[in-house]
Design a protein around this motif. Structure first.
Motif, PDB file in Angstrom:
ATOM      1  N   TYR A 151      35.902  33.457  45.549  1.00  0.00           N
ATOM      2  CA  TYR A 151      37.213  33.798  46.107  1.00  0.00           C
ATOM      3  C   TYR A 151      37.478  33.111  47.445  1.00  0.00           C
ATOM      4  O   TYR A 151      37.656  33.784  48.463  1.00  0.00           O
ATOM      5  CB  TYR A 151      37.330  35.324  46.283  1.00  0.00           C
ATOM      6  N   ASN A 153      39.964  31.923  48.706  1.00  0.00           N
ATOM      7  CA  ASN A 153      41.212  32.417  49.312  1.00  0.00           C
ATOM      8  C   ASN A 153      40.973  33.583  50.251  1.00  0.00           C
ATOM      9  O   ASN A 153      41.774  33.833  51.150  1.00  0.00           O
ATOM     10  CB  ASN A 153      42.168  32.925  48.219  1.00  0.00           C
ATOM     11  N   GLU A 278      38.964  40.735  42.739  1.00  0.00           N
ATOM     12  CA  GLU A 278      39.969  40.109  41.871  1.00  0.00           C
ATOM     13  C   GLU A 278      41.351  40.704  42.183  1.00  0.00           C
ATOM     14  O   GLU A 278      42.341  39.982  42.294  1.00  0.00           O
ATOM     15  CB  GLU A 278      39.584  40.357  40.406  1.00  0.00           C
ATOM     16  N   ASP A 281      42.458  39.414  45.509  1.00  0.00           N
ATOM     17  CA  ASP A 281      42.836  38.017  45.350  1.00  0.00           C
ATOM     18  C   ASP A 281      44.207  37.888  44.693  1.00  0.00           C
ATOM     19  O   ASP A 281      44.965  36.965  44.953  1.00  0.00           O
ATOM     20  CB  ASP A 281      41.766  37.299  44.509  1.00  0.00           C
ATOM     21  N   ASN A 282      44.535  38.851  43.834  1.00  0.00           N
ATOM     22  CA  ASN A 282      45.848  38.848  43.194  1.00  0.00           C
ATOM     23  C   ASN A 282      46.928  39.431  44.103  1.00  0.00           C
ATOM     24  O   ASN A 282      48.076  39.588  43.689  1.00  0.00           O
ATOM     25  CB  ASN A 282      45.803  39.652  41.889  1.00  0.00           C
TER      26      ASN A 282
END
Lengths: 444, 166
Positions: A151, A153, A278, A281-282
């Protein structure tokens, strides 16, 4: 700071090639090849999930031993708070401090005190941190490594503070050095670790230019030495002792309790962490301010280098936190003084957390696209059972290994059966072929 | 419109053309299709999640992956909430990532209204679930380098979003 050192290693002679570990690895870093597990160093995050999973104890954590203490004039043990949950027979923390001195350390400094320091720094840090939310705790090095690998980001979300281990190492070394007049480099500071990820963090720090800790020794490696010494009613005091909040860091949610903030969230267990990151990250957890994420079930008490059942250890940790409550206010005030004295910058994460490439199917985009198309075609031909018998954790992973040239499609037992069936049919056809010499004329 | 594939598997590029998009000549392309069911909240987000994993595997820049994942998620939720069900086609070449969301109804009577932030036709029970804030299409557009909608009431809607690579 690119480093490929890993503390998790395979003991080849013990590995039976059973494929249990490949199914549990959160980054799909393991394959079974030629009957043995093989770890992909680029993907491994040293979470120790395979150490926990392997019934043959073929996965081990390479750490320091007590022998290594001899290299130093003076030694300090930095026990992770989780250590205190492992020794049921100990009457209290002071007895464990004494036992650590008995097995060779000159002094002991509780990492729970480092946790108090980092709690204070994180609070101050969050006030000045840009609006970016949620901030993710950097306390668990396996989680930070997971973010680096998977990840990138989210790297900017990781709290820019050092770990409690580093904080404890720096203040303990400084205190002992000034009190006894021993040079910094003659003092050996060893972390007593519940996990593999911390060993890696000691040897190849996540952000720091240099490691402030000289070595790490697994709790499980010295458990035998310690258990024979507790129960003898010896007692000693550490250089610094943490508050009950500092000790509670060993349990999941402990860091959050210490911080005492609103809009926070705790997650433990590497697969749960993966799912939650996740979501982050979304961009779907924008309302959360702070996330504590620990790779091990129940928190550090469930580390792969611990001995006790994690849930038993967790319950005991709560008792220990209560037992040290009397000294809590003093410890918290002392931690605050330390932060005031050295400044927050002293405990800030040194250097940048860089992304670690390792997941891409190919570095060249046009090749990656072609491989991905091929991967989907191969996958469509595989059975989709994810049985692992081919040595790859899933059919998708196997398809990826095929297109990358690391495996063959018929490594799949079902594909092999199909191929055998075709050959058998061909053989049958041949067996039924009439030979010219045996053909009879129809004379009727 | 184009061939759908139930398992989200790649189809031979020669067989498929995303709605209206011209295919580059000999460049390698990746095409995958994902079915999305009306009111299928249990599976909602899975297509976007798979698309994200594919782009990550391709070694795309984190920012491209993020924008494509957000656009795919918004497209997927639109299909779940508003359409009779449909599909999302992922098309990747060396220049861009294209997402084409196709459905066969009900269609939008006024596209410019649908693009207005805060405008939504989602029913109350959807809003109570935290969706239907009227940000889906605007958000999708914000994440894209090129964006278009074609819609006909009673026939269906096609939303195309492209994100340039590097």
């Amino acid at each position: 700071m690119e480093s490929r050192f890993h503390s998790v290693k395979l003991l080849e002679e013990k590995c039976k090639g059973c494929t249990n570990c490949i199914k549990r690895c959160p980054t799909e870093a393991i394959r079974v090849r030629e009957g043995k597990a093989v770890i992909n160093a680029a993907r491994c995050i040293d979470c120790g999930e395979c150490v926990r999973t392997c019934e043959n104890h073929a996965k081990t954590i390479i750490a320091n031993s007590l022998e290594d203490l001899r290299e130093y004039e003076y030694t300090i043990a930095l026990p992770a708070p989780a250590l205190y949950s492992q020794l049921e027979r100990a009457s209290g923390p002071d007895e464990i401090v004494w036992a650590l001195q008995e097995i060779g350390f000159d002094e002991v400094c509780d990492v729970s005190f480092g946790a108090d320091i980092i709690t204070e720094c994180t609070r101050r840090h969050l006030m000045s941190f840009p609006k970016l939310r949620p901030v993710i705790s950097g306390a668990c090095p396996a989680v930070v490594r997971l973010i680096q690998v998977r990840y990138p980001n989210l790297l900017s979300h990781v709290a820019k503070v050092e770990s409690p281990m580093y904080a404890a190492a720096r203040v303990a070394r400084a205190e002992v050095s000034s009190r006894l007049g021993i040079a910094h480099d003659r003092i050996g500071v060893f972390f007593i670790t519940p996990c593999a990820a911390k060993v890696t963090a000691v040897i190849a720090p996540l952000g720091s230019e240099k490691s402030y800790v000289d070595g790490a020794i697994s709790i499980s490696d010295i458990y035998g030495e310690l258990i024979t010494r507790v129960g003898q009613h010896g007692a000693a005091r550490p250089v610094y002792r943490g508050s009950s909040f500092g000790f509670a860091w060993a349990n999941s949610s402990g860091e959050l309790k210490a911080l005492g903030l609103q809009n926070v969230l705790a997650v433990d267990g590497i697969h749960n962490v993966l799912d939650l990151l996740e979501e982050v990250d979304n961009g779907r957890l924008a309302g959360v301010d702070y996330i504590e994420a620990l790779a091990c079930p129940a928190g550090c008490v469930g580390g792969p280098a611990t001995v006790e059942n994690p849930f038993v250890a967790r319950a005991r940790m709560i008792e220990i936190s209560k037992a040290v409550e009397a000294g809590s206010d003093y410890a918290l005030a002392e931690a605050k003084q330390v932060v005031d004295k050295y400044g927050e910058e002293f405990f800030a994460l040194q250097g940048e957390l860089a992304a670690v490439a390792g997941l891409a199917i190919d570095p060249r985009l046009e090749v990656a696209i072609a491989k991905m198309s091929e991967l989907e075609r191969v996958l469509a031909r595989l059975p989709g059972l994810d049985c692992g018998a081919c040595g790859s954790p899933t059919c998708r992973a196997h398809a990826e290994d095929v297109v990358c040239g690391h495996a063959s499609e018929v490594d799949c037992v079902f594909k092999l059966r199909e191929a055998m069936e075709e050959v058998a049919e061909e053989l049958l056809k041949l067996a039924k072929t009439d030979l010219p010499s045996l053909q009879r004329r129809n004379d009727k | 419109m184009y061939r759908k594939n139930d398992n989200g598997q790649a189809m031979d590029p020669a067989e498929v053309t995303p709605c209206g998009a011209a295919r580059p000549s000999s460049e390698p392309v990746l095409e995958m299709s994902f079915e999305v069911g009306h009111y299928d909240f249990a599976a909602a987000g899975e297509a976007a999640s798979k698309i994200k994993q594919v782009l990550r595997k391709l070694g795309m820049a984190p920012d491209v992956v993020r924008r494509a994942a957000v656009a795919a998620y918004e497209a997927e939720m639109n299909l779940v909430i508003h359409s009779v069900g449909g599909s999302i086609l992922l098309h990747v070449d060396t220049e861009k990532v294209t997402l084409v969301s196709c459905d066969e109804g009900p269609g939008m009577p006024d596209i410019s209204l649908a693009m207005k932030e805060g405008y939504s036709t989602a029913p109350d029970e959807i809003r109570e679930m935290g969706f239907g804030a009227g940000m889906g299409l605007p958000n999708m557009k914000r994440c894209s380098d090129s964006f278009s909608i074609e819609s006909e009431v009673g026939r269906g809607t096609t939303v195309t979003a492209s994100i340039r690579i590097a």
